[in-house]
Write a protein that holds these residues in place. Structure first.
Motif, PDB file in Angstrom:
ATOM      1  N   ALA A 436      92.861 -34.028 -18.574  1.00 45.61           N
ATOM      2  CA  ALA A 436      92.831 -32.575 -18.744  1.00 45.61           C
ATOM      3  C   ALA A 436      91.572 -32.190 -19.521  1.00 45.61           C
ATOM      4  N   ASP A 437      91.191 -30.914 -19.403  1.00 47.26           N
ATOM      5  CA  ASP A 437      90.016 -30.411 -20.115  1.00 47.26           C
ATOM      6  C   ASP A 437      90.388 -29.714 -21.418  1.00 47.26           C
ATOM      7  N   TYR A 438      91.612 -29.148 -21.471  1.00 44.12           N
ATOM      8  CA  TYR A 438      92.048 -28.466 -22.679  1.00 44.12           C
ATOM      9  C   TYR A 438      93.579 -28.441 -22.680  1.00 44.12           C
ATOM     10  N   ILE A 439      94.153 -28.081 -23.812  1.00 49.07           N
ATOM     11  CA  ILE A 439      95.592 -27.876 -23.862  1.00 49.07           C
ATOM     12  C   ILE A 439      95.897 -26.474 -24.354  1.00 49.07           C
ATOM     13  N   GLY A 440      97.006 -25.910 -23.858  1.00 49.04           N
ATOM     14  CA  GLY A 440      97.538 -24.659 -24.367  1.00 49.04           C
ATOM     15  C   GLY A 440      98.695 -25.002 -25.273  1.00 49.04           C
ATOM     16  N   CYS A 441      98.587 -24.711 -26.543  1.00 46.23           N
ATOM     17  CA  CYS A 441      99.570 -25.160 -27.530  1.00 46.23           C
ATOM     18  C   CYS A 441     100.471 -24.009 -27.978  1.00 46.23           C
ATOM     19  N   GLY A 442     101.774 -24.172 -27.791  1.00 47.75           N
ATOM     20  CA  GLY A 442     102.727 -23.168 -28.204  1.00 47.75           C
ATOM     21  C   GLY A 442     104.058 -23.340 -27.476  1.00 47.75           C
ATOM     22  N   GLY A 443     104.927 -22.287 -27.489  1.00 51.87           N
ATOM     23  CA  GLY A 443     104.636 -21.003 -28.079  1.00 51.87           C
ATOM     24  C   GLY A 443     104.565 -21.004 -29.601  1.00 51.87           C
ATOM     25  N   VAL A 444     103.559 -20.327 -30.062  1.00 49.64           N
ATOM     26  CA  VAL A 444     103.383 -20.178 -31.501  1.00 49.64           C
ATOM     27  C   VAL A 444     104.404 -19.182 -32.039  1.00 49.64           C
ATOM     28  N   TYR A 445     104.555 -18.061 -31.338  1.00 50.72           N
ATOM     29  CA  TYR A 445     105.530 -17.042 -31.706  1.00 50.72           C
ATOM     30  C   TYR A 445     106.474 -16.825 -30.523  1.00 50.72           C
ATOM     31  N   SER A 446     107.579 -16.157 -30.767  1.00 53.54           N
ATOM     32  CA  SER A 446     108.513 -15.855 -29.677  1.00 53.54           C
ATOM     33  C   SER A 446     107.884 -14.826 -28.747  1.00 53.54           C
ATOM     34  N   THR A 447     108.317 -14.849 -27.489  1.00 55.46           N
ATOM     35  CA  THR A 447     107.721 -13.969 -26.484  1.00 55.46           C
ATOM     36  C   THR A 447     108.779 -13.493 -25.516  1.00 55.46           C
ATOM     37  N   LYS A 450     109.087 -15.583 -22.113  1.00 55.55           N
ATOM     38  CA  LYS A 450     109.807 -16.855 -22.152  1.00 55.55           C
ATOM     39  C   LYS A 450     110.730 -16.839 -23.373  1.00 55.55           C
ATOM     40  N   ALA A 451     111.805 -16.040 -23.244  1.00 54.04           N
ATOM     41  CA  ALA A 451     112.673 -15.757 -24.383  1.00 54.04           C
ATOM     42  C   ALA A 451     113.361 -17.000 -24.930  1.00 54.04           C
ATOM     43  N   ASN A 452     113.678 -17.956 -24.081  1.00 53.49           N
ATOM     44  CA  ASN A 452     114.406 -19.155 -24.509  1.00 53.49           C
ATOM     45  C   ASN A 452     113.486 -20.317 -24.863  1.00 53.49           C
ATOM     46  N   ASN A 453     112.196 -20.039 -24.928  1.00 61.86           N
ATOM     47  CA  ASN A 453     111.227 -21.095 -25.198  1.00 61.86           C
ATOM     48  C   ASN A 453     111.113 -21.319 -26.717  1.00 61.86           C
ATOM     49  N   PRO A 454     111.467 -22.500 -27.226  1.00 59.74           N
ATOM     50  CA  PRO A 454     111.380 -22.742 -28.682  1.00 59.74           C
ATOM     51  C   PRO A 454     109.944 -22.593 -29.179  1.00 59.74           C
ATOM     52  N   THR A 455     109.793 -22.026 -30.359  1.00 64.24           N
ATOM     53  CA  THR A 455     108.458 -21.834 -30.928  1.00 64.24           C
ATOM     54  C   THR A 455     108.118 -22.974 -31.886  1.00 64.24           C
ATOM     55  N   ILE A 456     106.796 -23.172 -32.078  1.00 62.58           N
ATOM     56  CA  ILE A 456     106.339 -24.227 -32.983  1.00 62.58           C
ATOM     57  C   ILE A 456     105.738 -23.656 -34.262  1.00 62.58           C
ATOM     58  N   GLY A 457     105.457 -22.350 -34.254  1.00 64.44           N
ATOM     59  CA  GLY A 457     104.903 -21.721 -35.445  1.00 64.44           C
ATOM     60  C   GLY A 457     103.482 -22.168 -35.754  1.00 64.44           C
ATOM     61  N   LEU A 458     102.916 -21.597 -36.796  1.00 68.28           N
ATOM     62  CA  LEU A 458     101.541 -21.930 -37.177  1.00 68.28           C
ATOM     63  C   LEU A 458     101.423 -23.382 -37.646  1.00 68.28           C
ATOM     64  N   ASP A 459     102.459 -23.883 -38.305  1.00 72.65           N
ATOM     65  CA  ASP A 459     102.401 -25.268 -38.776  1.00 72.65           C
ATOM     66  C   ASP A 459     102.374 -26.246 -37.606  1.00 72.65           C
ATOM     67  N   GLY A 460     103.200 -25.970 -36.588  1.00 74.21           N
ATOM     68  CA  GLY A 460     103.191 -26.831 -35.402  1.00 74.21           C
ATOM     69  C   GLY A 460     101.872 -26.776 -34.681  1.00 74.21           C
ATOM     70  N   LEU A 461     101.298 -25.571 -34.575  1.00 72.93           N
ATOM     71  CA  LEU A 461      99.983 -25.419 -33.954  1.00 72.93           C
ATOM     72  C   LEU A 461      98.935 -26.219 -34.712  1.00 72.93           C
ATOM     73  N   LYS A 462      98.953 -26.099 -36.025  1.00 75.58           N
ATOM     74  CA  LYS A 462      97.984 -26.808 -36.866  1.00 75.58           C
ATOM     75  C   LYS A 462      98.107 -28.325 -36.695  1.00 75.58           C
ATOM     76  N   THR A 463      99.342 -28.806 -36.600  1.00 69.37           N
ATOM     77  CA  THR A 463      99.570 -30.247 -36.455  1.00 69.37           C
ATOM     78  C   THR A 463      98.991 -30.773 -35.143  1.00 69.37           C
ATOM     79  N   VAL A 464      99.270 -30.062 -34.047  1.00 67.69           N
ATOM     80  CA  VAL A 464      98.783 -30.501 -32.736  1.00 67.69           C
ATOM     81  C   VAL A 464      97.268 -30.384 -32.651  1.00 67.69           C
ATOM     82  N   CYS A 465      96.726 -29.283 -33.157  1.00 63.58           N
ATOM     83  CA  CYS A 465      95.267 -29.094 -33.123  1.00 63.58           C
ATOM     84  C   CYS A 465      94.547 -30.215 -33.867  1.00 63.58           C
TER      85      CYS A 465
END
Length: 535
Positions: A436-447, A450-465
């Motif tokens: 792959a060339d890039y990744i899309g990381c999230g969902g960071v916030y609820s949306t 995709k209402a039932n999609n668990p969020t990872i928050g800013l901490d989860g985003l920071k960890t993956v990044c």
């Protein structure tokens, strides 16, 4: 048409007649035309810049390059020891030899040492038409010395620039062309681009590689209507000799291949960035400024070169994800929504339509691709590799439950962009292994999408990044109220944010995109300033 006789209408332009004649000759000889750039420039004995750089850059871009030499220099990595100008009548003979025989698509200029040589060139261009003229105004040395006197500066301004399809000065050259104005900020560069455009060229690219106190390599492109701020990583290396010549030659090469102007500029900037990164540690000569390796493609393998060349992580900055339902709600087509987002500053577009049939989705993709290509913005297709292939889109974005990245890469080939949605370090690692060339990381916030999609928050985003080997775009519930917070984190590999509802579930897509772009620019500047203070 009897007896193979070619009949040309008097209404055809000279260049149109040449095209028809060339086509007939190619059919007769069983040959095929290839894109052709003519470089009119000086020779660099050290082979880092000038004619030599132009030849290598065009070769790297798959374009034929012929040459007209205007001056011969004795130079190396230490500096220029001597310059010998080629007599003007001999420059004229070179121009006539090439232009009268060979079907040149684009002329690119470099060092034009005298008013006489400029006038000889202009006369040749009135006799032998070409599709485009790329002017690299080589008039200021690396040390900042002005190499062209007032008379040639005046001729550039009054006669050469009005003929140019694009002019590509660095900040020192732009200053010289504009009477010595100071260029110290990006705002100064925008002002210079506008002033230069008023002199007549159709497009202006002010190169900011020498801009003081800039963490990125920032260039300003202006087409008379819109400004585009083009950013790339600043490569720390001594091997920067010839970057200006190379960039202009790459633009000429892409124009010769038929690319729109902004696309040509973007591709050229990516190529130079890739070559600098590849060549940053090579050692040629003992001076303070060495050359870089234009032909990395031959050494690093076509796969890795094309991948880097096709994708610029900076394009993830404002990642617009369309939603057909939202556009229908507001009574607009997806194509119109995409056009408005791009005009507002979207840097990449992902086309998503879960409800459309394949035929309708394909037609929408083709229409959106035409809009994106005209602005030099990549278009990705959500999930549907078949639609990406059929429309010749720039790539695809897949989720964890969709086709694996390795399979998508096999189907799409090395030149297309592939993104993968990831929530965890393990998924990010698999995306990297899968090419792959890039990744899309999230969902960071609820949306809402995709209402039932668990969020990872800013901490989860920071960890993956922090763990990712690929550039990252943050996805999920990002809008004007939180986008700045995301970008201000300044974590490694985070290149941008993906926006859906905050753009397309709004009445005015253009206004919302402009607002978000400005917000992200401010947040990025704040993050960069904080990083520089820490360092």
């Amino acid at each position: 048409m009897a007896s193979g006789v070619v009949i040309l209408s008097n209404s055809l332009s000279f260049y149109q007649k040449r095209i028809v004649m060339s086509s007939r000759m190619q059919e007769k000889n069983g040959g095929a035309s290839i894109p052709h750039v003519l470089s009119v420039a000086g020779s660099d004995s050290g082979a880092g810049a000038g004619i030599q750089a132009d030849l290598k850059a065009c070769a790297a871009r798959g374009v034929y390059c012929s040459t007209v030499i205007t001056s011969v220099t004795a130079q190396n990595t230490v500096g220029v020891q001597a310059v010998h100008a080629v007599p003007e009548d001999f420059v004229a003979q070179q121009l006539k030899s090439v232009l009268s025989d060979m079907q040149v698509d684009v002329v690119k200029t470099g060092m034009l040492p005298s008013v006489g040589v400029v006038k000889v060139l202009l006369q040749s261009l009135t006799e032998f038409s070409v599709r485009a003229l790329v002017v690299d105004p080589v008039m200021v040395s690396t040390s900042g010395d002005v190499l062209a006197g007032p008379s040639i500066l005046s001729t550039f301004r009054e006669e050469l620039l009005p003929m140019a399809n694009i002019v590509t000065p660095n900040i020192k050259e732009a200053s010289a062309l504009l009477g010595g104005i100071r260029l110290e900020t990006v705002a100064d560069m925008r002002n210079a681009a506008e002033l230069l455009h008023a002199l007549g060229p159709r497009n202006v690219l002010v190169k900011g590689g020498d801009l003081p106190d800039s963490l990125d390599a920032v260039d300003i492109f202006f087409n008379g209507e819109h400004f585009y701020e083009l950013r790339s990583s600043r490569i720390k290396t001594r091997n920067t000799h010839g970057t200006g010549c190379t960039l202009a030659s790459c633009i000429a090469a892409e124009l010769a291949k038929g690319s729109p102007m902004l696309t040509a500029v973007r591709v050229a900037k990516r190529y130079v960035e890739t070559a600098l990164e590849y060549s940053k540690d090579i050692l040629i000569g003992n001076g303070i400024q060495g050359p870089f390796d234009h032909l990395l493609r031959l050494k690093s393998g076509s796969h890795s070169f094309h991948r880097k060349d096709a994708f610029n992580p900076s394009d993830l900055f404002l990642y617009a994800v369309t939603d057909s339902g939202m556009n229908k709600k507001w009574g607009r087509s997806t194509v119109d929504a995409v056009a408005a987002a791009i005009q507002g500053g979207a840097t990449i577009v992902q086309l998503r339509d879960k409800d459309a049939g394949t035929k309708d989705f394909l037609e929408t993709a083709k229409s959106c691709l035409a809009v994106c290509r005209s602005h030099g913005v990549p278009l990705l297709i959500n999930d549907r590799v078949d639609v990406a292939l059929a429309s010749d889109a720039d790539g695809v974005h897949v989720g964890q439950s969709d086709m694996p990245a390795t399979v998508a890469r096999t189907l799409l080939g090395p030149e297309k962009i592939i993104g993968v949605s990831c929530k965890t370090i393990e998924q990010a690692q698999q995306a990297w292994i899968g090419s792959a060339d890039y990744i899309g990381c999230g969902g960071v916030y609820s949306t809402n999408t995709k209402a039932n999609n668990p969020t990872i928050g800013l901490d989860g985003l920071k960890t993956v990044c922090s763990a990712s080997k690929l550039p990252v775009v943050a996805i999920g519930g990002i809008n004007a109220s939180n986008a700045g917070t995301v970008m201000e984190m300044g974590v490694p590999n985070l290149k941008g944010v993906a926006i859906v509802s905050a753009l397309f579930d709004r009445e005015n897509v253009l206004a919302e995109t402009k607002k978000l772009h400005a917000l992200l620019m401010e947040a990025s500047s704040s993050s960069s300033s904080s990083s520089s203070k820490i360092q």
